[in-house]
Design a protein around this motif. Structure first.
Motif, PDB file in Angstrom:
ATOM      1  N   PHE A 135       6.669 -13.777  64.408  1.00  0.00           N
ATOM      2  CA  PHE A 135       6.322 -13.084  63.173  1.00  0.00           C
ATOM      3  C   PHE A 135       4.980 -12.371  63.284  1.00  0.00           C
ATOM      4  N   GLY A 136       4.528 -12.145  64.520  1.00  0.00           N
ATOM      5  CA  GLY A 136       3.255 -11.478  64.730  1.00  0.00           C
ATOM      6  C   GLY A 136       2.229 -12.426  65.335  1.00  0.00           C
ATOM      7  N   HIS A 137       1.110 -11.875  65.762  1.00  0.00           N
ATOM      8  CA  HIS A 137       0.064 -12.675  66.391  1.00  0.00           C
ATOM      9  C   HIS A 137      -0.564 -13.636  65.386  1.00  0.00           C
ATOM     10  N   ASN A 138      -1.035 -14.773  65.899  1.00  0.00           N
ATOM     11  CA  ASN A 138      -1.592 -15.813  65.050  1.00  0.00           C
ATOM     12  C   ASN A 138      -2.642 -16.592  65.816  1.00  0.00           C
ATOM     13  N   VAL A 139      -3.170 -17.646  65.217  1.00  0.00           N
ATOM     14  CA  VAL A 139      -4.240 -18.428  65.828  1.00  0.00           C
ATOM     15  C   VAL A 139      -3.790 -19.053  67.148  1.00  0.00           C
ATOM     16  N   LEU A 140      -2.558 -19.539  67.202  1.00  0.00           N
ATOM     17  CA  LEU A 140      -2.084 -20.217  68.406  1.00  0.00           C
ATOM     18  C   LEU A 140      -1.790 -19.248  69.545  1.00  0.00           C
ATOM     19  N   GLY A 141      -1.324 -18.047  69.223  1.00  0.00           N
ATOM     20  CA  GLY A 141      -0.886 -17.126  70.257  1.00  0.00           C
ATOM     21  C   GLY A 141      -1.916 -16.109  70.705  1.00  0.00           C
ATOM     22  N   THR A 142      -3.169 -16.288  70.333  1.00  0.00           N
ATOM     23  CA  THR A 142      -4.209 -15.332  70.700  1.00  0.00           C
ATOM     24  C   THR A 142      -5.406 -16.044  71.311  1.00  0.00           C
ATOM     25  N   GLU A 145     -11.604 -12.407  71.166  1.00  0.00           N
ATOM     26  CA  GLU A 145     -11.980 -11.755  69.919  1.00  0.00           C
ATOM     27  C   GLU A 145     -10.824 -11.744  68.917  1.00  0.00           C
ATOM     28  N   GLN A 146      -9.609 -11.546  69.432  1.00  0.00           N
ATOM     29  CA  GLN A 146      -8.441 -11.543  68.548  1.00  0.00           C
ATOM     30  C   GLN A 146      -8.245 -12.916  67.904  1.00  0.00           C
ATOM     31  N   TRP A 147      -8.497 -13.982  68.654  1.00  0.00           N
ATOM     32  CA  TRP A 147      -8.387 -15.340  68.115  1.00  0.00           C
ATOM     33  C   TRP A 147      -9.417 -15.559  67.010  1.00  0.00           C
ATOM     34  N   ARG A 148     -10.641 -15.051  67.204  1.00  0.00           N
ATOM     35  CA  ARG A 148     -11.682 -15.231  66.199  1.00  0.00           C
ATOM     36  C   ARG A 148     -11.311 -14.529  64.889  1.00  0.00           C
ATOM     37  N   VAL A 149     -10.657 -13.372  65.012  1.00  0.00           N
ATOM     38  CA  VAL A 149     -10.226 -12.655  63.806  1.00  0.00           C
ATOM     39  C   VAL A 149      -9.197 -13.480  63.040  1.00  0.00           C
ATOM     40  N   HIS A 150      -8.208 -14.016  63.761  1.00  0.00           N
ATOM     41  CA  HIS A 150      -7.159 -14.800  63.107  1.00  0.00           C
ATOM     42  C   HIS A 150      -7.707 -16.118  62.567  1.00  0.00           C
ATOM     43  N   ARG A 151      -8.649 -16.714  63.273  1.00  0.00           N
ATOM     44  CA  ARG A 151      -9.232 -17.961  62.798  1.00  0.00           C
ATOM     45  C   ARG A 151     -10.005 -17.727  61.498  1.00  0.00           C
ATOM     46  N   LYS A 152     -10.709 -16.599  61.417  1.00  0.00           N
ATOM     47  CA  LYS A 152     -11.464 -16.270  60.205  1.00  0.00           C
ATOM     48  C   LYS A 152     -10.527 -16.100  59.014  1.00  0.00           C
ATOM     49  N   ILE A 153      -9.343 -15.537  59.289  1.00  0.00           N
ATOM     50  CA  ILE A 153      -8.364 -15.327  58.221  1.00  0.00           C
ATOM     51  C   ILE A 153      -7.720 -16.645  57.796  1.00  0.00           C
ATOM     52  N   ALA A 154      -7.428 -17.510  58.783  1.00  0.00           N
ATOM     53  CA  ALA A 154      -6.689 -18.737  58.497  1.00  0.00           C
ATOM     54  C   ALA A 154      -7.572 -19.867  57.977  1.00  0.00           C
ATOM     55  N   ALA A 155      -8.852 -19.851  58.339  1.00  0.00           N
ATOM     56  CA  ALA A 155      -9.738 -20.967  57.979  1.00  0.00           C
ATOM     57  C   ALA A 155      -9.774 -21.274  56.486  1.00  0.00           C
ATOM     58  N   PRO A 156      -9.830 -20.272  55.586  1.00  0.00           N
ATOM     59  CA  PRO A 156      -9.890 -20.590  54.155  1.00  0.00           C
ATOM     60  C   PRO A 156      -8.659 -21.334  53.627  1.00  0.00           C
ATOM     61  N   SER A 157      -7.562 -21.297  54.386  1.00  0.00           N
ATOM     62  CA  SER A 157      -6.349 -21.983  53.924  1.00  0.00           C
ATOM     63  C   SER A 157      -6.499 -23.495  53.966  1.00  0.00           C
ATOM     64  N   PHE A 158      -7.377 -23.991  54.834  1.00  0.00           N
ATOM     65  CA  PHE A 158      -7.534 -25.437  54.985  1.00  0.00           C
ATOM     66  C   PHE A 158      -8.701 -25.915  54.127  1.00  0.00           C
ATOM     67  N   THR A 159      -8.446 -25.933  52.818  1.00  0.00           N
ATOM     68  CA  THR A 159      -9.468 -26.332  51.859  1.00  0.00           C
ATOM     69  C   THR A 159      -8.942 -27.453  50.985  1.00  0.00           C
ATOM     70  N   GLU A 160      -9.855 -28.057  50.229  1.00  0.00           N
ATOM     71  CA  GLU A 160      -9.461 -29.131  49.320  1.00  0.00           C
ATOM     72  C   GLU A 160      -8.493 -28.611  48.258  1.00  0.00           C
ATOM     73  N   GLY A 161      -8.692 -27.348  47.837  1.00  0.00           N
ATOM     74  CA  GLY A 161      -7.795 -26.779  46.846  1.00  0.00           C
ATOM     75  C   GLY A 161      -6.368 -26.672  47.352  1.00  0.00           C
ATOM     76  N   ASN A 162      -6.205 -26.265  48.600  1.00  0.00           N
ATOM     77  CA  ASN A 162      -4.871 -26.168  49.168  1.00  0.00           C
ATOM     78  C   ASN A 162      -4.263 -27.542  49.425  1.00  0.00           C
ATOM     79  N   ASN A 163      -5.112 -28.500  49.784  1.00  0.00           N
ATOM     80  CA  ASN A 163      -4.618 -29.873  49.938  1.00  0.00           C
ATOM     81  C   ASN A 163      -4.057 -30.384  48.614  1.00  0.00           C
ATOM     82  N   ARG A 164      -4.736 -30.037  47.534  1.00  0.00           N
ATOM     83  CA  ARG A 164      -4.257 -30.448  46.208  1.00  0.00           C
ATOM     84  C   ARG A 164      -2.958 -29.724  45.866  1.00  0.00           C
ATOM     85  N   LEU A 165      -2.843 -28.464  46.269  1.00  0.00           N
ATOM     86  CA  LEU A 165      -1.616 -27.711  46.027  1.00  0.00           C
ATOM     87  C   LEU A 165      -0.429 -28.375  46.731  1.00  0.00           C
TER      88      LEU A 165
END
Length: 267
Positions: A135-142, A145-165
């Motif tokens: 489904f496109g490049h992601n944290v695992l497949g990069t 510099e490309q990995w750092r871009v994807h990590r910056k995008i994905a990092a906010p998903s792992f928050t206490e708010g999402n854990n509560r969701l």
């Protein structure tokens, strides 16, 4: 057609020459890989552990040798630490004759930590992660510099708010299941793994994709061949077929056609 090309012996000779060249090339590749691992003992096979063919060809050793034809997809589940015991060390290599790159396997926590902590010295072989880029490049497949871009995008998903969701959607899914089961004293289930699979999928749909789905599936919406829930079930169960079977052959059987349709629906 020229008489030469219609002669069966011509094709037999050509096939024999091609096979001999393939064997020679494979042997040279295997010897080169052995040099790259500097004599580190380990798994020796015709087909690498990372090749999709191990899911099709039965696992087993070549008779009268310690050379594997294919280790099989459940190699580590069967052998566990035995492979390291055989080598009498916690770092072993895997070398195959199918032109795959050699690999190391590690059973030492300190060494593993050293590798994980030094991303610049131990660069991820991203070519081995192509299967994860469906489904496109992601944290695992990069990497890099490309990995750092994807990590910056994905990092906010792992928050206490999402854990509560995830917690809240889990409660909703369980409430729906209890409602289906009713208030009887017992519930008969032949295979509880099917329930846990559906339960996990519902959490992924709601918390990950924002699509809350019911326990009992409904009719597909207009313009679609299957519901979102059904599409997720298909790709979760048969993603291996999508990896192994070339796209041009996906419609050759009913099962692979359903898999192709599921991926198209999700996209």
């Amino acid at each position: 057609m020229s008489p030469l090309y219609s002669d069966p012996s011509y094709w037999l000779l050509g096939s024999t020459v091609a096979l001999v060249l393939l064997v020679i090339s494979s042997y040279r590749s295997y010897r080169k890989s052995l040099q790259l691992v500097y004599g580190t003992p380990g798994i020796r096979s015709l087909i690498s552990l990372i090749q999709p063919a191990i899911f099709v060809i039965p696992a087993g050793k070549i008779p009268f040798t310690n050379f594997w034809g294919t280790p099989g997809p459940s190699y580590w589940a069967r052998r566990k630490y035995e492979a390291f015991n055989d080598a009498e060390q916690d770092i072993i290599s895997a070398v195959s004759a199918d032109f795959s790159s050699p690999m190391y396997f590690i059973a030492d926590a300190d060494v593993a930590q050293e590798i994980m902590a030094n991303r610049h010295r131990f660069v991820k072989p991203v070519e081995l992660y192509d299967v994860l880029n469906l489904f496109g490049h992601n944290v695992l497949g990069t990497e890099g510099e490309q990995w750092r871009v994807h990590r910056k995008i994905a990092a906010p998903s792992f928050t206490e708010g999402n854990n509560r969701l995830v917690y809240e959607e889990t409660v909703v899914a369980l409430d729906g299941l209890f409602e289906i089961w009713g208030s009887g004293e017992t519930v008969d289930i032949n295979n509880f793994a099917e329930v846990t699979f559906a339960f996990a999928l519902m959490i992924i749909c709601s918390a990950g994709f924002g699509m809350r789905v019911p326990w009992i599936d409904t009719e597909p919406p207009p313009g679609h061949n299957m519901t979102f829930k059904r599409a997720m079930e298909v790709i979760s169960s048969d993603i291996l077929l999508k990896v192994i079977v070339p796209r041009m052959f996906m419609n050759w059987s009913k099962r692979t056609a359903i898999v192709e349709s599921g991926f198209n629906e999700l996209q």
